[in-house]
Write an enzyme that holds these catalytic residues in place. Sequence first.
Site, PDB file in Angstrom:
ATOM      1  N   GLU A 243     -13.917  47.943  34.147  1.00  0.00           N
ATOM      2  CA  GLU A 243     -14.884  48.955  33.685  1.00  0.00           C
ATOM      3  C   GLU A 243     -14.233  50.345  33.664  1.00  0.00           C
ATOM      4  O   GLU A 243     -14.439  51.127  32.731  1.00  0.00           O
ATOM      5  CB  GLU A 243     -16.119  48.959  34.597  1.00  0.00           C
ATOM      6  CG  GLU A 243     -17.196  49.895  34.069  1.00  0.00           C
ATOM      7  CD  GLU A 243     -18.318  50.126  35.060  1.00  0.00           C
ATOM      8  OE1 GLU A 243     -18.835  49.155  35.644  1.00  0.00           O
ATOM      9  OE2 GLU A 243     -18.677  51.308  35.250  1.00  0.00           O
TER      10      GLU A 243
ATOM     11  N   ASN B  61     -19.855  45.039  42.376  1.00  0.00           N
ATOM     12  CA  ASN B  61     -21.170  45.416  42.918  1.00  0.00           C
ATOM     13  C   ASN B  61     -21.530  44.563  44.133  1.00  0.00           C
ATOM     14  O   ASN B  61     -22.155  45.035  45.064  1.00  0.00           O
ATOM     15  CB  ASN B  61     -22.233  45.392  41.813  1.00  0.00           C
ATOM     16  CG  ASN B  61     -22.755  44.002  41.550  1.00  0.00           C
ATOM     17  OD1 ASN B  61     -23.588  43.507  42.269  1.00  0.00           O
ATOM     18  ND2 ASN B  61     -22.241  43.366  40.518  1.00  0.00           N
TER      19      ASN B  61
END
Length: 279
Positions: A125, A221
């Site tokens: 990302e 996450n």
Amino acid sequence: MLKIILPDEYNFCFGVERALELAREHMNNGDSFDTLGEIIHNPHVVKEFEEKGIKVINSPEESTKRKILIRSHGVPPETIEKIKSLGKEIIDATCPFVKHAHDSARKLVEEGYFLLIIGKKYHPEVIGIQGHAHGKGCVVINGEEVEQLNLRGKKVGIVSQTTMLLWNVQDVITAVLKQNPKEVRYINTRCSTTERRQNATRELAKKVDVMIIVGGKHSSNTNRLYEIAKEHAPAAYLIESYEELKPEWFEKARIVGITGGASTPPQDVLKVKEIIEKI
Ligand code: SF4
């Protein structure tokens, strides 16, 4: 009697749900495609797709199919160009929150800010965000790394990887301000779903004796949730599947909390609950 608590939100996040829906929609239409990287960081889901002929590829050149799916993490513009130059179509499952980080980073660079990206170096990302910011941007994870830079008199623009903890953002901004920059502009690119999940994990971890986080060990996450759980619960464990549960973890426990990462199928969390109940 052991009490088990689950937070209200332990299913797939919006971005992952959207990516899976897109993939399934194309699969049901008989489309042939590969995914650039694992569609989500979950070995069970990746296997399910592989069994249906959808391969995980590491670069566009590896694909023998007509279409390539870009997962929710997003990619830099060069990768999009590469896919197009190979004459392939794109199924774009980039999460809108990630697109917001792309646009914010590019805008800051185009407005002349020295860009700081708070995140993990080399995370896909982050590579995507940097790419959309014309390859500019210095990646830092905390204030200590900011101290290595010289920001005095500079216009500093800051964005973060969507899954970053609020603590990392605050730590970086504090360190930036200490350097007397000319101006600091922070655009919040943390994902609200992640934030809600992190808050719920923190509150749950404070109430329990043991906290179990279910999710891929490579998922950013999920690892953030594990860090939060470790900080607030007397004991915390990160597992990918119920098979990793150990009865001794629960010997002295009265209350157990369970949650899953944004890319953890809810049925995996419920399976873990079922097995702990049997223990
Ligand atoms: S965690 Fe947030 S940014 Fe990442 S895919 Fe899910 S909704 Fe999007």
